[in-house]
Scaffold this motif. Structure first.
Motif, PDB file in Angstrom:
ATOM      1  N   SER A 111      -5.367   0.586  -0.583  1.00  0.00           N
ATOM      2  CA  SER A 111      -4.282   1.451  -1.031  1.00  0.00           C
ATOM      3  C   SER A 111      -3.046   1.211  -0.179  1.00  0.00           C
ATOM      4  CB  SER A 111      -4.697   2.919  -0.960  1.00  0.00           C
ATOM      5  OG  SER A 111      -4.948   3.295   0.375  1.00  0.00           O
ATOM      6  N   TYR A 112      -1.906   1.567  -0.747  1.00  0.00           N
ATOM      7  CA  TYR A 112      -0.635   1.496  -0.041  1.00  0.00           C
ATOM      8  C   TYR A 112       0.311   2.520  -0.653  1.00  0.00           C
ATOM      9  CZ  TYR A 112       0.996  -1.212  -4.068  1.00  0.00           C
ATOM     10  OH  TYR A 112       1.319  -1.623  -5.334  1.00  0.00           O
ATOM     11  N   ASP A 113       1.380   2.844   0.051  1.00  0.00           N
ATOM     12  CA  ASP A 113       2.402   3.751  -0.461  1.00  0.00           C
ATOM     13  C   ASP A 113       3.521   2.919  -1.063  1.00  0.00           C
ATOM     14  OD1 ASP A 113       1.021   6.027   0.390  1.00  0.00           O
ATOM     15  OD2 ASP A 113       1.917   5.928   2.388  1.00  0.00           O
ATOM     16  N   GLY A 137       6.982   6.583  -2.553  1.00  0.00           N
ATOM     17  CA  GLY A 137       6.164   7.405  -1.668  1.00  0.00           C
ATOM     18  C   GLY A 137       4.819   7.808  -2.252  1.00  0.00           C
ATOM     19  N   ARG A 138       4.456   7.225  -3.379  1.00  0.00           N
ATOM     20  CA  ARG A 138       3.171   7.542  -4.006  1.00  0.00           C
ATOM     21  C   ARG A 138       2.104   6.570  -3.537  1.00  0.00           C
ATOM     22  NH1 ARG A 138       4.484   8.972 -10.284  1.00  0.00           N
ATOM     23  NH2 ARG A 138       5.612  10.893  -9.835  1.00  0.00           N
ATOM     24  N   ARG A 139       0.897   7.085  -3.359  1.00  0.00           N
ATOM     25  CA  ARG A 139      -0.245   6.262  -2.967  1.00  0.00           C
ATOM     26  C   ARG A 139      -0.715   5.483  -4.195  1.00  0.00           C
ATOM     27  NH1 ARG A 139      -2.663   4.831   1.757  1.00  0.00           N
ATOM     28  NH2 ARG A 139      -1.799   6.748   2.504  1.00  0.00           N
TER      29      ARG A 139
END
Length: 149
Positions: free
Chosen positions: A82-84, A88-90
């Motif tokens: 996962s990343y942002d 700003g959403r995962r």
């Protein structure tokens, strides 16, 4: 003891994309279209599009030999990361990290060649002079009952 092994056979949806990390490690990404073993309500086969990642020598070999449309077998492990994103959403990404890739078709269909390359952690390549599955442009008709899995 946990087991995380994935074996897929499908066709590349586009040519592999080769890049290098800042430290110089090769990484290749491509997508494999894998048919589902059943048909939908319209009696058509659907496919899953599985992202594949290969590293180091395997990445360079995939970039050199694989092309869009080639039938390919991939063995590896499933990874979820996962990343942002910029908003700003995962974002979650599920992909297969390949440790063995087998090229199931000749790289040059017009030549009638019968090369079969296999590469993986052992970094081997081989040629089979008598390939009983040489690509003649037709799909192979295999019943689901004939498959061992």
């Amino acid at each position: 003891m946990p087991i995380n092994r994935v074996i897929l056979i499908g066709r590349l949806t586009r040519d592999p994309e080769l890049r290098y990390t800042p430290s110089g490690v090769a990484v290749t990404q491509f997508t494999l279209a894998v048919d589902r073993p059943f048909t939908n309500q319209e009696n058509k086969r659907e496919a899953d599009f599985i992202p594949i990642v290969s590293w180091r020598q395997l990445a360079e070999t995939c970039a050199n030999y694989l092309r869009k449309g080639r039938l390919t077998a991939v063995e590896g492990r499933l990874q979820v990361r996962s990343y942002d994103n910029n908003e700003g959403r995962r974002v979650y990404v599920t992909e297969v990290i390949a440790d063995n890739v087998r090229f199931l078709e000749s790289p040059n269909r017009e030549s009638g060649g019968s090369n079969q390359h296999s590469t993986g952690a052992g970094n081997t390549s081989r040629r089979n002079d008598a390939d009983p599955f040489a690509d003649d442009g037709r799909p192979i008709d295999i019943s689901d009952d004939d498959l061992p899995y």
